[in-house]
Design a protein around this motif. Structure first.
Motif, PDB file in Angstrom:
ATOM      1  N   ASN A  58      34.542 -16.876  -5.598  1.00 50.11           N
ATOM      2  CA  ASN A  58      34.239 -17.013  -7.029  1.00 50.11           C
ATOM      3  C   ASN A  58      33.271 -15.955  -7.551  1.00 50.11           C
ATOM      4  O   ASN A  58      32.976 -15.915  -8.745  1.00 50.11           O
ATOM      5  N   ASP A  61      35.717 -11.044  -9.932  1.00 52.43           N
ATOM      6  CA  ASP A  61      36.317 -11.187 -11.256  1.00 52.43           C
ATOM      7  C   ASP A  61      37.836 -11.044 -11.203  1.00 52.43           C
ATOM      8  O   ASP A  61      38.553 -11.634 -12.015  1.00 52.43           O
ATOM      9  N   TRP A  62      38.312 -10.223 -10.240  1.00 50.49           N
ATOM     10  CA  TRP A  62      39.741  -9.959 -10.128  1.00 50.49           C
ATOM     11  C   TRP A  62      40.200  -9.993  -8.671  1.00 50.49           C
ATOM     12  O   TRP A  62      39.469  -9.582  -7.772  1.00 50.49           O
ATOM     13  N   HIS A  82      41.064 -24.064   0.690  1.00 50.00           N
ATOM     14  CA  HIS A  82      41.062 -24.434  -0.729  1.00 50.00           C
ATOM     15  C   HIS A  82      42.492 -24.521  -1.261  1.00 50.00           C
ATOM     16  O   HIS A  82      43.422 -23.989  -0.657  1.00 50.00           O
ATOM     17  N   SER A  85      45.242 -23.203  -6.631  1.00 46.32           N
ATOM     18  CA  SER A  85      44.948 -23.422  -8.056  1.00 46.32           C
ATOM     19  C   SER A  85      43.449 -23.382  -8.367  1.00 46.32           C
ATOM     20  O   SER A  85      43.047 -23.292  -9.527  1.00 46.32           O
ATOM     21  N   SER A  86      42.610 -23.421  -7.310  1.00 41.99           N
ATOM     22  CA  SER A  86      41.162 -23.399  -7.528  1.00 41.99           C
ATOM     23  C   SER A  86      40.626 -21.974  -7.746  1.00 41.99           C
ATOM     24  O   SER A  86      39.462 -21.789  -8.059  1.00 41.99           O
ATOM     25  N   LEU A  87      41.500 -20.980  -7.582  1.00 42.50           N
ATOM     26  CA  LEU A  87      41.075 -19.597  -7.789  1.00 42.50           C
ATOM     27  C   LEU A  87      40.698 -19.376  -9.253  1.00 42.50           C
ATOM     28  O   LEU A  87      41.468 -19.688 -10.160  1.00 42.50           O
ATOM     29  N   LYS A  88      39.531 -18.841  -9.479  1.00 40.93           N
ATOM     30  CA  LYS A  88      39.055 -18.585 -10.846  1.00 40.93           C
ATOM     31  C   LYS A  88      39.238 -17.122 -11.260  1.00 40.93           C
ATOM     32  O   LYS A  88      39.256 -16.798 -12.443  1.00 40.93           O
ATOM     33  N   ALA A  89      39.371 -16.240 -10.298  1.00 35.50           N
ATOM     34  CA  ALA A  89      39.521 -14.814 -10.597  1.00 35.50           C
ATOM     35  C   ALA A  89      40.854 -14.546 -11.282  1.00 35.50           C
ATOM     36  O   ALA A  89      41.852 -15.225 -11.021  1.00 35.50           O
ATOM     37  N   ARG A  90      40.867 -13.561 -12.166  1.00 39.32           N
ATOM     38  CA  ARG A  90      42.126 -13.115 -12.736  1.00 39.32           C
ATOM     39  C   ARG A  90      42.877 -12.298 -11.682  1.00 39.32           C
ATOM     40  O   ARG A  90      42.277 -11.765 -10.750  1.00 39.32           O
ATOM     41  N   ASP A 110      47.921 -12.025 -14.236  1.00 32.56           N
ATOM     42  CA  ASP A 110      47.361 -11.705 -15.543  1.00 32.56           C
ATOM     43  C   ASP A 110      47.666 -10.271 -15.945  1.00 32.56           C
ATOM     44  O   ASP A 110      47.594  -9.920 -17.123  1.00 32.56           O
TER      45      ASP A 110
END
Length: 262
Positions: A58, A61-62, A82, A85-90, A110
């Motif tokens: 986390n 950013d990418w 994990h 779907s828990s990935l927050k990075a674009r 993205d």
């Protein structure tokens, strides 16, 4: 693809064994006869860097994927700890095939460049990512250095993570020897990566054979594989303008259609 444009043509497929089926199907749908000698084998690489990247995912950013294998090897490791779907990075990918594998894990890209090469991905990323943002780039040991270098020039922090290695299958040499001994003629030799070209040259050198398929046409998936083939003194006859196996099949078909007009 309902056509007999490759009727009677013997096509050598050098893709990895577990990735060759879609290519073989398209060759045969076009009336061709496929022969497979895999020149690529992909093996996972476990490391402290991988563990650290997943632990602190986390902070990035990418996520940038330059191949379908990069997606598979990274997300299979990530899944052990994990949910994808828990990935927050674009997420940015190099092409539609890589995007399709990403979709298998329930994730969406993205960012996707117009052309499926590192040069275009570098330009696309530098126009969408701001200096100071952090990128994790999980990829193979033979990945080109162009992309991380261009991003670092733009002030973007890149963690270049090797998660798989590409090797020549140990059985390839014996398979080539047996195939050449059989006397089977080949009309087209296909290369879908630079690594396949290098391993082809390596096997022929070890077998002390210079031109096993003298009259065969050389077909490459794109300009990078073509450049590598040229460096190994192979005369490339066909290069796909769309860098996918579908694009390669279309290029081969177009080549033979044009040849009939002459």
């Amino acid at each position: 693809m309902a056509t007999n444009a490759l009727s009677g043509k013997h096509v050598l497929v050098t893709r990895a064994k577990d990735q060759a089926e879609p290519f073989i199907n398209q060759i045969e749908e076009a009336g061709g006869i496929s022969h497979i000698i895999p020149l690529l084998l992909f093996q996972p690489v476990k490391s402290d860097q991988l563990e650290k990247a997943i632990t602190y995912i986390n902070e990035f950013d990418w996520l940038v994927f330059t191949s379908a294998n990069g997606v598979r090897f990274f997300l299979e490791e990530f899944k052990k700890r994990h949910l994808p779907s828990s990935l927050k990075a674009r997420i940015a990918v190099v092409g539609e095939k890589t995007e399709a594998v990403l979709d298998e894990y329930g994730l969406k890209a993205d960012l996707l460049p117009d052309r499926y090469v590192a040069e275009d991905l570098a330009v696309t990323l530098t126009t969408h990512i701001t200096a100071g943002e952090k990128i994790l780039m999980p990829r193979g040991n033979l990945g080109r250095t162009l992309l991380p270098k261009e991003l670092e020039k733009a002030g973007i922090e890149v963690s270049d993570l090797t998660i798989y290695e590409t090797v020549c299958p140990p059985e390839a040499k014996d398979q080539f020897r047996a195939f050449i001994k059989s006397g089977q003629a080949i009309d087209v030799i296909t290369f879908t990566s630079s690594s396949a070209v290098r391993h082809f040259a390596q096997v022929l050198l070890e077998l002390r054979i210079e031109e096993p398929f003298k009259d065969a046409k050389i077909a490459c998936i794109g300009p990078i594989a073509e450049k590598t083939a040229t460096e190994y003194h192979l005369n490339v006859d066909i290069t796909a303008s769309t860098y996918t196996i579908e694009g390669l099949i279309e290029a081969i078909i177009t080549y033979y259609k044009e040849a009939k007009k002459v």
